[in-house]
Design a protein around this motif. Structure first.
Motif, mmCIF file in Angstrom:
data_model
loop_
_atom_site.group_PDB
_atom_site.id
_atom_site.type_symbol
_atom_site.label_atom_id
_atom_site.label_comp_id
_atom_site.label_asym_id
_atom_site.label_seq_id
_atom_site.Cartn_x
_atom_site.Cartn_y
_atom_site.Cartn_z
ATOM 1 N N GLU A 61 3.491 5.449 -5.902
ATOM 2 C CA GLU A 61 3.293 5.320 -7.353
ATOM 3 C C GLU A 61 2.156 6.220 -7.828
ATOM 4 O O GLU A 61 2.227 6.814 -8.910
ATOM 5 C CB GLU A 61 2.987 3.857 -7.696
ATOM 6 C CG GLU A 61 2.857 3.600 -9.192
ATOM 7 C CD GLU A 61 2.485 2.155 -9.493
ATOM 8 O OE1 GLU A 61 2.100 1.881 -10.653
ATOM 9 O OE2 GLU A 61 2.566 1.301 -8.572
ATOM 10 N N ALA A 62 1.107 6.323 -7.015
ATOM 11 C CA ALA A 62 -0.036 7.172 -7.385
ATOM 12 C C ALA A 62 0.397 8.623 -7.578
ATOM 13 O O ALA A 62 -0.071 9.317 -8.484
ATOM 14 C CB ALA A 62 -1.118 7.069 -6.317
ATOM 15 N N LYS A 63 1.304 9.096 -6.726
ATOM 16 C CA LYS A 63 1.823 10.461 -6.884
ATOM 17 C C LYS A 63 2.708 10.574 -8.117
ATOM 18 O O LYS A 63 2.617 11.545 -8.872
ATOM 19 C CB LYS A 63 2.592 10.884 -5.619
ATOM 20 C CG LYS A 63 1.689 11.179 -4.429
ATOM 21 C CD LYS A 63 2.446 11.822 -3.279
ATOM 22 C CE LYS A 63 3.272 10.803 -2.541
ATOM 23 N NZ LYS A 63 3.907 11.385 -1.328
ATOM 24 N N GLU A 64 3.560 9.571 -8.329
ATOM 25 C CA GLU A 64 4.478 9.603 -9.475
ATOM 26 C C GLU A 64 3.732 9.560 -10.802
ATOM 27 O O GLU A 64 4.150 10.169 -11.786
ATOM 28 C CB GLU A 64 5.457 8.437 -9.378
ATOM 29 C CG GLU A 64 6.445 8.565 -8.220
ATOM 30 C CD GLU A 64 7.274 7.312 -8.020
ATOM 31 O OE1 GLU A 64 6.908 6.259 -8.610
ATOM 32 O OE2 GLU A 64 8.280 7.374 -7.275
ATOM 33 N N GLU A 65 2.605 8.829 -10.846
ATOM 34 C CA GLU A 65 1.838 8.673 -12.076
ATOM 35 C C GLU A 65 0.811 9.795 -12.277
ATOM 36 O O GLU A 65 0.096 9.813 -13.278
ATOM 37 C CB GLU A 65 1.114 7.320 -12.071
ATOM 38 C CG GLU A 65 2.040 6.109 -12.141
ATOM 39 C CD GLU A 65 2.805 6.062 -13.448
ATOM 40 O OE1 GLU A 65 2.226 6.416 -14.499
ATOM 41 O OE2 GLU A 65 4.001 5.701 -13.422
ATOM 42 N N GLY A 66 0.749 10.705 -11.334
ATOM 43 C CA GLY A 66 -0.187 11.821 -11.474
ATOM 44 C C GLY A 66 -1.610 11.482 -11.098
ATOM 45 O O GLY A 66 -2.523 12.285 -11.309
ATOM 46 N N VAL A 67 -1.826 10.287 -10.523
ATOM 47 C CA VAL A 67 -3.159 9.930 -10.048
ATOM 48 C C VAL A 67 -3.521 10.796 -8.839
ATOM 49 O O VAL A 67 -4.666 11.213 -8.670
ATOM 50 C CB VAL A 67 -3.213 8.431 -9.669
ATOM 51 C CG1 VAL A 67 -4.572 8.072 -9.050
ATOM 52 C CG2 VAL A 67 -2.952 7.566 -10.898
ATOM 53 N N VAL A 68 -2.511 11.106 -8.026
ATOM 54 C CA VAL A 68 -2.678 11.972 -6.860
ATOM 55 C C VAL A 68 -1.807 13.210 -7.048
ATOM 56 O O VAL A 68 -0.626 13.101 -7.387
ATOM 57 C CB VAL A 68 -2.274 11.251 -5.558
ATOM 58 C CG1 VAL A 68 -2.236 12.231 -4.393
ATOM 59 C CG2 VAL A 68 -3.233 10.118 -5.269
ATOM 60 N N GLU A 69 -2.391 14.362 -6.860
ATOM 61 C CA GLU A 69 -1.643 15.621 -6.889
ATOM 62 C C GLU A 69 -1.855 16.306 -5.547
ATOM 63 O O GLU A 69 -2.995 16.536 -5.139
ATOM 64 C CB GLU A 69 -2.115 16.525 -8.026
ATOM 65 C CG GLU A 69 -1.817 15.958 -9.409
ATOM 66 C CD GLU A 69 -2.263 16.888 -10.521
ATOM 67 O OE1 GLU A 69 -2.842 17.958 -10.187
ATOM 68 O OE2 GLU A 69 -2.051 16.554 -11.691
ATOM 69 N N ILE A 70 -0.761 16.633 -4.890
ATOM 70 C CA ILE A 70 -0.851 17.267 -3.580
ATOM 71 C C ILE A 70 -0.509 18.744 -3.707
ATOM 72 O O ILE A 70 0.592 19.104 -4.151
ATOM 73 C CB ILE A 70 0.091 16.585 -2.561
ATOM 74 C CG1 ILE A 70 -0.335 15.117 -2.371
ATOM 75 C CG2 ILE A 70 0.083 17.332 -1.232
ATOM 76 C CD1 ILE A 70 0.574 14.329 -1.474
ATOM 77 N N ILE B 12 0.847 -1.204 0.000
ATOM 78 C CA ILE B 12 0.000 0.000 0.000
ATOM 79 C C ILE B 12 0.878 1.247 0.000
ATOM 80 O O ILE B 12 0.620 2.220 -0.721
ATOM 81 C CB ILE B 12 -0.947 0.006 1.214
ATOM 82 C CG1 ILE B 12 -1.923 -1.159 1.121
ATOM 83 C CG2 ILE B 12 -1.696 1.346 1.307
ATOM 84 C CD1 ILE B 12 -2.809 -1.144 -0.101
ATOM 85 N N SER B 13 1.951 1.229 0.799
ATOM 86 C CA SER B 13 2.874 2.358 0.850
ATOM 87 C C SER B 13 3.477 2.635 -0.521
ATOM 88 O O SER B 13 3.551 3.784 -0.968
ATOM 89 C CB SER B 13 3.974 2.087 1.875
ATOM 90 O OG SER B 13 4.894 3.151 1.911
ATOM 91 N N ARG B 14 3.889 1.541 -1.217
ATOM 92 C CA ARG B 14 4.483 1.704 -2.549
ATOM 93 C C ARG B 14 3.442 2.186 -3.558
ATOM 94 O O ARG B 14 3.750 2.981 -4.441
ATOM 95 C CB ARG B 14 5.093 0.386 -3.003
ATOM 96 C CG ARG B 14 6.364 0.001 -2.239
ATOM 97 C CD ARG B 14 7.135 -1.102 -2.950
ATOM 98 N NE ARG B 14 6.387 -2.353 -2.995
ATOM 99 C CZ ARG B 14 6.442 -3.292 -2.053
ATOM 100 N NH1 ARG B 14 7.218 -3.107 -0.970
ATOM 101 N NH2 ARG B 14 5.761 -4.414 -2.174
ATOM 102 N N MET B 15 2.205 1.735 -3.405
ATOM 103 C CA MET B 15 1.136 2.152 -4.324
ATOM 104 C C MET B 15 0.808 3.638 -4.151
ATOM 105 O O MET B 15 0.544 4.339 -5.134
ATOM 106 C CB MET B 15 -0.105 1.292 -4.103
ATOM 107 C CG MET B 15 0.074 -0.154 -4.563
ATOM 108 S SD MET B 15 -1.300 -1.214 -4.093
ATOM 109 C CE MET B 15 -2.548 -0.643 -5.227
#
Length: 317
Positions: free
Chosen positions: A42-51, A36-39
């Motif tokens: 990855e979500a941030k790296e792939e642009g799925v999550v933007e902070i 889950i931590s790695r996912m």
């Protein structure tokens, strides 16, 4: 969206929106907490999550550094205006100035303050981190305005009260046109005592007023006639600090009314450790530049549009 990204989005939703722990998410989708931590990474790296960190009043640090280097200031705060309306810029400058002031005030500090809308926004934004036995003193006579909340007496009282300190009024108008009356008033013990305290100030907090056709001069209507203002513009005056007008190089303008001011003078500011000038809006660029060149202030709090224009004008003139 690919199946993988769909999974990443669901994990991110559970973590950021549902506020589940990584262990709780792992149990829900039958995997390990480390995955889950790695996912989430990855979500941030792939642009799925933007902070996005939405600071309430963000600063432009790069512009601050340019101003510090160019004008050899003690400190600078530059508001990232984000195309805010002028009144919102004033609020932001008030917050930055109030925060800076809170950081430098200490027990037994003597703080002098002028008046105006900008100063009102600073005082309104105060959120003291501590109570301090400070002295707050009115450094120029009262304004010719029907709005007492932006005039010096109210500002001095509110600022001192916020910190649990003492306040000292200057019982006089800004100008006394009659020389005899002026000379008699400045010899009054109450005026002498307040001005003596103003000259001993550790910190001066002041607005930086513009002098152009687009800037309201309501505060000056009771003191300077329109022909006097036009004469000042003709002579190259661009702004004023503590009622003293100067040109783009910071040189004091030749104005007879300067002799009739009751309050601190520009030359006095050079002797004070910290003089904080607060002004914003691109329209204030010339008056800010004059204040910086004349070294009438050594701490500037402004916004990015005004700051960029100041730097441009400094290259041109």
């Amino acid at each position: 969206m690919t199946e993988r990204k769909t999974l990443l989005a669901e994990v991110a939703r559970l973590y950021y929106e549902e506020e589940l722990t990584q262990s709780e998410i792992a149990k829900r989708i039958h995997t390990s907490r480390s995955k889950i931590s790695r996912m989430l990474k990855e979500a941030k790296e792939e642009g799925v999550v933007e902070i996005n960190i939405n600071y309430p009043w963000a600063r432009s640090l790069e512009t601050e550094n340019k101003l510090l280097e160019t004008f050899e200031l003690n400190q600078v705060r530059v508001l990232n205006s984000k195309e805010l309306h002028y009144n919102e810029i004033l609020k932001g400058l008030g917050v930055l100035a109030a925060d800076y002031l809170d950081n430098i005030l200490k027990a037994d500090s003597i703080l002098g303050i002028s008046w105006g809308k900008t100063m009102y926004n600073v005082v309104k934004s105060l959120n003291p981190s501590k109570k301090l036995p400070i002295k707050v003193v009115q450094v120029i006579g009262a304004a010719a305005t029907n709005n007492p909340v932006i005039d010096a007496p109210d500002l001095v009282r509110h600022l001192a009260t916020a910190y649990g300190g003492n306040y000292y009024y200057l019982y006089a108008p800004l100008f006394i046109k009659d020389d005899i009356a002026h000379n008699a008033l400045i010899k009054q013990p109450a005026i002498i005592q307040t001005m003596a305290l103003a000259h001993r100030a550790d910190i001066i907090l002041t607005g930086i007023g513009a002098l152009n056709n687009s800037t309201p001069n309501a505060l000056w209507e009771g003191y300077l006639k329109e022909e006097s203002l036009e004469n000042l513009r003709y002579k190259g005056a661009v702004g004023h600090i503590c009622a003293h007008h100067y040109n783009i190089n910071g040189e004091l303008a030749d104005l007879e009314e300067h002799n009739n001011i009751i309050g601190i003078e520009l030359a006095d500011l050079q002797k004070i450790d910290t003089v904080i000038g607060v002004a914003g809006g691109e329209i204030k660029a010339r008056t800010i530049l004059g204040a910086l060149r004349g070294k009438h202030i050594n701490v500037l709090i402004t916004d990015d549009l005004a700051a960029q224009k100041v730097l441009e004008l400094n290259e041109l003139f």
